[in-house]
Design a protein around this motif. Sequence first.
Motif, PDB file in Angstrom:
ATOM      1  N   GLU A 197       0.880  -1.251   0.051  1.00 45.37           N
ATOM      2  CA  GLU A 197       0.013  -0.001   0.109  1.00 45.37           C
ATOM      3  C   GLU A 197       0.742   1.133   0.119  1.00 45.37           C
ATOM      4  O   GLU A 197       2.006   1.268   0.181  1.00 45.37           O
ATOM      5  N   GLN A 198       0.311   2.296  -0.349  1.00 45.60           N
ATOM      6  CA  GLN A 198       0.929   3.652  -0.256  1.00 45.60           C
ATOM      7  C   GLN A 198       0.774   4.310   0.965  1.00 45.60           C
ATOM      8  O   GLN A 198      -0.731   4.338   1.272  1.00 45.60           O
ATOM      9  N   GLY A 199       1.672   5.002   1.597  1.00 49.16           N
ATOM     10  CA  GLY A 199       1.710   5.764   2.610  1.00 49.16           C
ATOM     11  C   GLY A 199       2.721   6.748   2.773  1.00 49.16           C
ATOM     12  O   GLY A 199       3.377   6.987   1.698  1.00 49.16           O
ATOM     13  N   THR A 200       3.019   7.438   4.159  1.00 49.95           N
ATOM     14  CA  THR A 200       3.973   8.079   4.266  1.00 49.95           C
ATOM     15  C   THR A 200       4.765   7.780   5.580  1.00 49.95           C
ATOM     16  O   THR A 200       4.011   7.215   6.346  1.00 49.95           O
ATOM     17  N   TYR A 201       6.043   8.042   5.499  1.00 53.60           N
ATOM     18  CA  TYR A 201       6.678   7.692   6.665  1.00 53.60           C
ATOM     19  C   TYR A 201       7.733   8.784   7.092  1.00 53.60           C
ATOM     20  O   TYR A 201       8.295   9.314   6.214  1.00 53.60           O
ATOM     21  N   GLN A 202       7.638   9.653   8.261  1.00 52.49           N
ATOM     22  CA  GLN A 202       8.490  10.770   8.533  1.00 52.49           C
ATOM     23  C   GLN A 202       8.204  11.735   7.423  1.00 52.49           C
ATOM     24  O   GLN A 202       9.145  12.167   7.030  1.00 52.49           O
ATOM     25  N   GLY A 203       7.035  11.994   7.009  1.00 50.10           N
ATOM     26  CA  GLY A 203       6.810  13.118   6.131  1.00 50.10           C
ATOM     27  C   GLY A 203       7.104  12.873   4.701  1.00 50.10           C
ATOM     28  O   GLY A 203       6.892  13.580   3.802  1.00 50.10           O
ATOM     29  N   GLN A 204       7.341  11.334   4.309  1.00 50.77           N
ATOM     30  CA  GLN A 204       7.951  11.173   2.957  1.00 50.77           C
ATOM     31  C   GLN A 204       7.100  10.158   2.432  1.00 50.77           C
ATOM     32  O   GLN A 204       6.880   9.083   3.033  1.00 50.77           O
ATOM     33  N   ARG A 205       6.691  10.395   0.959  1.00 54.90           N
ATOM     34  CA  ARG A 205       5.688   9.286   0.429  1.00 54.90           C
ATOM     35  C   ARG A 205       6.551   8.184   0.274  1.00 54.90           C
ATOM     36  O   ARG A 205       7.674   8.088  -0.139  1.00 54.90           O
ATOM     37  N   CYS A 206       6.166   6.804   0.384  1.00 55.64           N
ATOM     38  CA  CYS A 206       6.674   5.614   0.476  1.00 55.64           C
ATOM     39  C   CYS A 206       5.640   4.552   0.419  1.00 55.64           C
ATOM     40  O   CYS A 206       4.243   4.870   0.187  1.00 55.64           O
ATOM     41  N   TYR A 207       6.066   3.280   0.077  1.00 53.66           N
ATOM     42  CA  TYR A 207       5.190   2.172   0.325  1.00 53.66           C
ATOM     43  C   TYR A 207       5.381   1.470   1.823  1.00 53.66           C
ATOM     44  O   TYR A 207       6.502   1.551   2.230  1.00 53.66           O
ATOM     45  N   TYR A 208       4.364   0.609   2.028  1.00 59.77           N
ATOM     46  CA  TYR A 208       4.305  -0.282   3.323  1.00 59.77           C
ATOM     47  C   TYR A 208       3.638  -1.614   2.955  1.00 59.77           C
ATOM     48  O   TYR A 208       2.647  -1.665   2.102  1.00 59.77           O
ATOM     49  N   VAL A 209       4.042  -2.672   3.745  1.00 63.37           N
ATOM     50  CA  VAL A 209       3.522  -3.811   3.826  1.00 63.37           C
ATOM     51  C   VAL A 209       2.892  -4.167   5.294  1.00 63.37           C
ATOM     52  O   VAL A 209       4.052  -4.214   6.112  1.00 63.37           O
ATOM     53  N   VAL A 210       1.790  -4.440   5.733  1.00 70.21           N
ATOM     54  CA  VAL A 210       1.548  -4.941   7.209  1.00 70.21           C
ATOM     55  C   VAL A 210       1.681  -6.329   7.090  1.00 70.21           C
ATOM     56  O   VAL A 210       1.277  -7.100   6.453  1.00 70.21           O
ATOM     57  N   LEU A 211       2.695  -6.550   8.048  1.00 70.36           N
ATOM     58  CA  LEU A 211       3.271  -7.866   8.315  1.00 70.36           C
ATOM     59  C   LEU A 211       2.731  -8.747   9.308  1.00 70.36           C
ATOM     60  O   LEU A 211       2.640 -10.129   9.283  1.00 70.36           O
ATOM     61  N   LYS A 212       2.269  -8.076  10.517  1.00 67.61           N
ATOM     62  CA  LYS A 212       1.838  -8.759  11.622  1.00 67.61           C
ATOM     63  C   LYS A 212       0.806  -7.927  12.640  1.00 67.61           C
ATOM     64  O   LYS A 212       0.803  -6.575  12.544  1.00 67.61           O
ATOM     65  N   LYS A 213      -0.346  -8.312  12.832  1.00 69.46           N
ATOM     66  CA  LYS A 213      -1.531  -7.836  13.790  1.00 69.46           C
ATOM     67  C   LYS A 213      -1.411  -8.663  14.962  1.00 69.46           C
ATOM     68  O   LYS A 213      -1.758  -9.878  14.777  1.00 69.46           O
ATOM     69  N   THR A 214      -1.609  -7.797  15.953  1.00 72.68           N
ATOM     70  CA  THR A 214      -1.505  -8.453  17.444  1.00 72.68           C
ATOM     71  C   THR A 214      -2.397  -7.925  18.332  1.00 72.68           C
ATOM     72  O   THR A 214      -2.018  -6.647  18.355  1.00 72.68           O
ATOM     73  N   ILE A 215      -3.412  -8.698  19.289  1.00 72.05           N
ATOM     74  CA  ILE A 215      -4.135  -7.908  20.178  1.00 72.05           C
ATOM     75  C   ILE A 215      -3.334  -8.209  21.652  1.00 72.05           C
ATOM     76  O   ILE A 215      -2.983  -9.638  21.843  1.00 72.05           O
ATOM     77  N   LEU A 216      -3.252  -7.570  22.305  1.00 78.07           N
ATOM     78  CA  LEU A 216      -2.614  -7.843  23.612  1.00 78.07           C
ATOM     79  C   LEU A 216      -3.376  -7.355  24.826  1.00 78.07           C
ATOM     80  O   LEU A 216      -3.922  -6.224  24.700  1.00 78.07           O
ATOM     81  N   TYR A 217      -3.316  -8.069  25.869  1.00 80.26           N
ATOM     82  CA  TYR A 217      -4.051  -7.717  27.114  1.00 80.26           C
ATOM     83  C   TYR A 217      -3.221  -7.897  28.417  1.00 80.26           C
ATOM     84  O   TYR A 217      -2.669  -8.801  28.588  1.00 80.26           O
ATOM     85  N   PRO A 218      -2.501  -6.784  28.786  1.00 77.72           N
ATOM     86  CA  PRO A 218      -1.453  -6.742  29.869  1.00 77.72           C
ATOM     87  C   PRO A 218      -2.082  -7.367  31.154  1.00 77.72           C
ATOM     88  O   PRO A 218      -3.384  -7.150  31.708  1.00 77.72           O
ATOM     89  N   GLN A 219      -1.544  -8.430  31.541  1.00 83.37           N
ATOM     90  CA  GLN A 219      -1.877  -9.077  32.782  1.00 83.37           C
ATOM     91  C   GLN A 219      -1.060  -8.589  34.288  1.00 83.37           C
ATOM     92  O   GLN A 219      -1.065  -9.366  35.171  1.00 83.37           O
ATOM     93  N   LYS A 220      -0.417  -7.743  33.963  1.00 84.27           N
ATOM     94  CA  LYS A 220       0.331  -7.243  35.141  1.00 84.27           C
ATOM     95  C   LYS A 220       0.685  -5.675  34.964  1.00 84.27           C
ATOM     96  O   LYS A 220       0.757  -5.157  33.918  1.00 84.27           O
ATOM     97  N   SER A 221       0.422  -4.863  36.110  1.00 84.75           N
ATOM     98  CA  SER A 221       0.550  -3.583  36.241  1.00 84.75           C
ATOM     99  C   SER A 221       2.407  -3.032  36.249  1.00 84.75           C
ATOM    100  O   SER A 221       2.889  -3.641  36.710  1.00 84.75           O
ATOM    101  N   GLY A 222       2.391  -1.922  35.764  1.00 86.14           N
ATOM    102  CA  GLY A 222       4.050  -1.290  35.779  1.00 86.14           C
ATOM    103  C   GLY A 222       4.410  -1.400  34.471  1.00 86.14           C
ATOM    104  O   GLY A 222       3.738  -1.416  33.202  1.00 86.14           O
TER     105      GLY A 222
END
Length: 584
Positions: A197-222
């Motif tokens: 897909e097309q997007g921007t990184y640090q203000g510059q136009r570029c391409y990117y690929v989403v490699l991994k998506k993860t849901i996290l639920y923290p089980q400890k505070s701190g």
Amino acid sequence: MKRYLILLLFTFQGLMAQVQFEAKVSKNTLGLNERLRIDFIMNVDGDNFDQPNFEGFRVVAGPSQQVSQSWINGRSSFQKIYSYILQPAQKGTVTIKQATIEFNGQVYKTAPIKITVTNAVAEERDPNERPQQGSGSEMINLVAEISKTNPYLNEPITVVYKLYFYNIGVTGFKELAKPKYNDFWNQNIDIKQLAIEQGTYQGQRCYYVVLKKTILYPQKSGRLTIEPLSLDIGVQLPTNRRDMFGQMIVADDNKIVSAGAKTINVRPLPESNKPEGFSGAVGKFNFTVTPSKTTLKNGESLDLIVSATGSGNMKLFTLPKPVVPNALEMYDPVHDEKVTTSLSGGMSGKITDKYTIIPQYKGKYAIKPMQFSYFDLTSGSYKTITSPEIMVDVLDGPMQAEANTTANASKNVIAKTEQFKYIKSKTTLASIAKNDFYGSNLYYGLLFLPFIILPIIILAKKKKEAIDSDVTGNRIKMNNKLAKKYLSEAKKQLNNKEPFYIALEKAMHNFLKAKLHIETSEMSKDNIRELLLSRNANPESVQSFISLTENCEFARYAPASSASIQQDYDKAVLIISELEKQIV
């Protein structure tokens, strides 16, 4: 006579020659961006070569096989070499494990080799082949985008790993280090197909690929740390050279990128106003307690369904347990979860505990109201839901008071004069003598058993000696067995390209050894074709077999789909089956 003695001496010397199998590397210390060559060398024609898994390295090329045999001054020498080109995937001390071969029923192994991998070193290149300024690591970036860095305990956050790049080509990637989510409950969201897909990184136009998506639920505070994802990426960098058509020539290279460690500051849930019996539910929920029926006859049962629906940490808390009168017998619950996890909302759905309750006596009984508490992330406060009281009406059966009276009445008082009336006053004696062992059927059976077993042992021993003396027959049987073994192994590895083609190649080689009585060194294409045709094999089947054998080594490193792998397996099974019938 002297000539015979010399010939006998050379023969004896050849028989006494030791089997040598060793591994040699081109260098023991190299930079992360350098490559090394490893050779597995044997002085005999060993079978079933099994390479190490090269953990910590990427196989750039190989295996390539070389076989040489010579006879100099009356002495025969043989050498077979399997060679690989490796590139390190990580810094530190990496061990190349043992390789194995089989020869005359024995297994031989190489010694492990330790390799020291240092930081990348400078390489001299042709100035015209150097990448243009601005090419390299600054043109490719791996980023872990986190939805929230200061969540509450058990509040869902998302981590999306994106690879940003521009002005270069990406040919593939390999995970060097997987992210670690210590003290988080985590679930990956499936990505069916990688898309650019097309997007921007640090203000510059570029391409990117989403490699991994993860849901996290923290089980400890701190402060909790998410260990980084690291990748070895194959890239094509532009150079200052152009081809005859004026097109820019690109240089193949590898870049190692990391998303970097991320720190999450997890806030504990507030202690003030925390309800009694709070079991850790965080999100937005609805709570219900539903009986399957409230009017029962004696012997009937009812199901009490306790459920929570909504969105939040659905799998990470427990539902409250109902309190029922002693007259109602309640069994352990059956737990059920219908929960889905999405990137936008985390876990959502319904969890249920179903209790089976059986009344013991006639009457009306109350199941007390139940309370379910959760922490509402929207308002930042605790919420409590209370279920209504449930009345259960049992229409018939014994009354509880009558049952108690009956139970007490059944405890009769026994008069002193009758307290021994249930004890028998007469005794009948029975003989406990057993039959004597001497003269029994068991005695005679054990007596004559050695005379029966001895001839069987002698016949079995002679048969074993005859089988052991048939060296050729045993080798054919062993090769047949190995062919079936490796074909079965190939079937198990249909989803793993490289192990599949290794096993398939070994299966086909062992099939040839069993049917044609040849060794690995004799397996040239022309020799195989000539021998198969001389055994009345169909020319089309012979050509298909040779083509598939040649394809195995190439296919191990070429792109291949699961469909093509399955086709190669089906083709191998068909060709081997046809040749089995044709060869005489």
